[in-house]
Design a protein around this motif. Structure first.
Motif, PDB file in Angstrom:
ATOM      1  N   LEU A 244       2.156  28.567 148.989  1.00 21.11           N
ATOM      2  CA  LEU A 244       2.735  28.844 147.672  1.00 21.11           C
ATOM      3  C   LEU A 244       2.807  27.533 146.896  1.00 21.11           C
ATOM      4  O   LEU A 244       2.914  26.454 147.473  1.00 21.11           O
ATOM      5  N   SER A 245       2.745  27.633 145.567  1.00 21.72           N
ATOM      6  CA  SER A 245       2.752  26.401 144.762  1.00 21.72           C
ATOM      7  C   SER A 245       4.166  25.859 144.593  1.00 21.72           C
ATOM      8  O   SER A 245       4.355  24.663 144.382  1.00 21.72           O
ATOM      9  N   THR A 250      -0.234  22.729 138.823  1.00 20.14           N
ATOM     10  CA  THR A 250      -1.498  23.169 139.426  1.00 20.14           C
ATOM     11  C   THR A 250      -2.214  21.999 140.083  1.00 20.14           C
ATOM     12  O   THR A 250      -2.681  22.103 141.228  1.00 20.14           O
ATOM     13  N   ALA A 253      -0.270  20.813 143.250  1.00 22.29           N
ATOM     14  CA  ALA A 253      -0.369  21.828 144.309  1.00 22.29           C
ATOM     15  C   ALA A 253      -1.762  21.816 144.938  1.00 22.29           C
ATOM     16  O   ALA A 253      -1.904  21.884 146.161  1.00 22.29           O
ATOM     17  N   CYS A 254      -2.794  21.710 144.110  1.00 23.29           N
ATOM     18  CA  CYS A 254      -4.169  21.706 144.623  1.00 23.29           C
ATOM     19  C   CYS A 254      -4.446  20.446 145.436  1.00 23.29           C
ATOM     20  O   CYS A 254      -5.106  20.502 146.476  1.00 23.29           O
ATOM     21  N   ALA A 265      -4.734  28.900 149.176  1.00 20.85           N
ATOM     22  CA  ALA A 265      -3.704  29.061 148.151  1.00 20.85           C
ATOM     23  C   ALA A 265      -3.285  30.519 147.975  1.00 20.85           C
ATOM     24  O   ALA A 265      -4.072  31.442 148.146  1.00 20.85           O
ATOM     25  N   PHE A 267      -1.183  31.213 144.777  1.00 19.50           N
ATOM     26  CA  PHE A 267      -0.428  30.645 143.677  1.00 19.50           C
ATOM     27  C   PHE A 267      -0.141  31.698 142.608  1.00 19.50           C
ATOM     28  O   PHE A 267      -0.942  32.579 142.357  1.00 19.50           O
ATOM     29  N   SER A 268       1.018  31.566 141.965  1.00 18.19           N
ATOM     30  CA  SER A 268       1.421  32.460 140.880  1.00 18.19           C
ATOM     31  C   SER A 268       1.406  31.689 139.564  1.00 18.19           C
ATOM     32  O   SER A 268       0.490  31.827 138.748  1.00 18.19           O
ATOM     33  N   ALA A 270       0.821  28.568 138.990  1.00 19.95           N
ATOM     34  CA  ALA A 270      -0.334  27.672 138.870  1.00 19.95           C
ATOM     35  C   ALA A 270      -1.588  28.431 138.435  1.00 19.95           C
ATOM     36  O   ALA A 270      -2.449  27.880 137.740  1.00 19.95           O
ATOM     37  N   ILE A 295      -8.220  26.132 141.991  1.00 18.34           N
ATOM     38  CA  ILE A 295      -7.487  26.632 143.166  1.00 18.34           C
ATOM     39  C   ILE A 295      -8.454  26.983 144.291  1.00 18.34           C
ATOM     40  O   ILE A 295      -8.176  26.731 145.468  1.00 18.34           O
TER      41      ILE A 295
END
Length: 300
Positions: A244-245, A250, A253-254, A265, A267-268, A270, A295
């Protein structure tokens, strides 16, 4: 479109071996107004819950039908209950995802979080869970997702949190679905790294107690120590470990995810960063395509 065995097996193989990531499109009542604001829809633009959920459904439909939202880079998508029950382009959402986009559908089933105790927030009770899971099977859903939160490295709290997650997971596997277990570690925790070690041990002890056929997935905060969760990813009862981010941008997280070779990933925020209702379709599709590509690259 009730789930048949051949489809379920095809989706299980895709989730285990496919290259890509899982899109989290499951904002619910509490997080929907914020998600809409980020998308350029203010609370003054809609009246009441029905119109609010109508706006978020339009946003999700725009994402799902975008040119880059396909099985080339997107493995799965997590849906909110109303999205599962809704339609896109005249088809039930889960059916369109799998048949037209090649994307495996999941359903968010938790009802939110209890107040904090022992440095964690457990999941609220889920009345009618068995009925919801039966409905999910009829709609062709492959799996579920349920989220709880860990605020600090409290051994008792983390043990209770993970125990509750696996208790719900067994109900889900009993209904013939694959649960995504999500005990999120708060990225702002001052004891994040210590909490993650405790979480790893707790998860592994419960995984060892699962029987053949009780397969699960895990959705975890990207750990401070890269590849910490590899033993979970390698466990025979685990189809996939996803990240999860958690509030990271973004890009961050990446970058963090790319250091973890066995996580992909989910992700929401992001995924939807930079998207706006006011954008033309060309602008929207280009921005979403950039996010999807970024992502995807971090996931593979």
């Amino acid at each position: 479109m009730a789930q048949d065995k051949a489809t379920f097996q095809a989706q299980a193989v895709r989730m285990t071996t496919g290259r890509g990531f899982i899109a989290a499109l499951d904002q619910s009542g509490g997080s929907t107004p914020k998600a809409l604001r980020l998308y350029g829809v203010e609370e003054s633009d809609y009246s009441g819950e029905e119109e609010m959920f109508g706006e978020i459904h339009k946003m999700r439909a725009r994402i799902i039908t975008a040119p880059d939202f396909t099985s080339d880079k997107v493995l799965g998508a997590i849906l909110f209950e109303r999205t599962m029950r809704g339609e896109i382009e005249g088809k039930p959402t889960a059916q369109l995802l799998w048949e037209d986009r090649g994307v495996v559908p999941f359903l968010k089933i938790d009802k939110g979080l209890e107040d904090e105790a022992d440095d964690v927030q457990l999941m609220k009770p889920m009345p009618g869970l068995e009925k919801l899971l039966a409905e999910a099977v009829e709609f062709g859903i492959f799996g579920t997702k349920e989220r709880s939160v860990i605020k600090s490295a409290n051994a008792k709290g983390i043990a209770d949190n993970v125990a509750q997650q696996f208790e719900v997971a067994r109900v889900v596997t009993g209904a013939g679905l694959v649960p995504i277990i999500e005990p999120e570690v708060d990225i702002h925790s001052e004891t994040k790294a210590e909490a993650e070690v405790l979480l790893l041990d707790a998860i592994l002890s419960h995984l060892d107690g699962l029987a053949e056929g009780e397969d699960v997935m895990l959705k975890l905060t990207i750990p401070d120590v890269p590849n910490l969760y590899d033993p979970i990813a390698d466990h025979p009862r685990v189809l996939r470990v996803v990240a999860l981010s958690g509030g990271y941008s973004t890009d961050e997280a990446c970058a963090r995810l790319a250091q973890n070779g066995k996580m992909i990933a989910s992700f929401s925020r992001a995924l939807t960063e930079g998207l706006s209702k006011q954008q033309s379709d060309a602008e929207f599709n280009a921005a979403l395509g950039d996010n999807i590509d970024k992502i995807y690259r971090a996931s593979v």
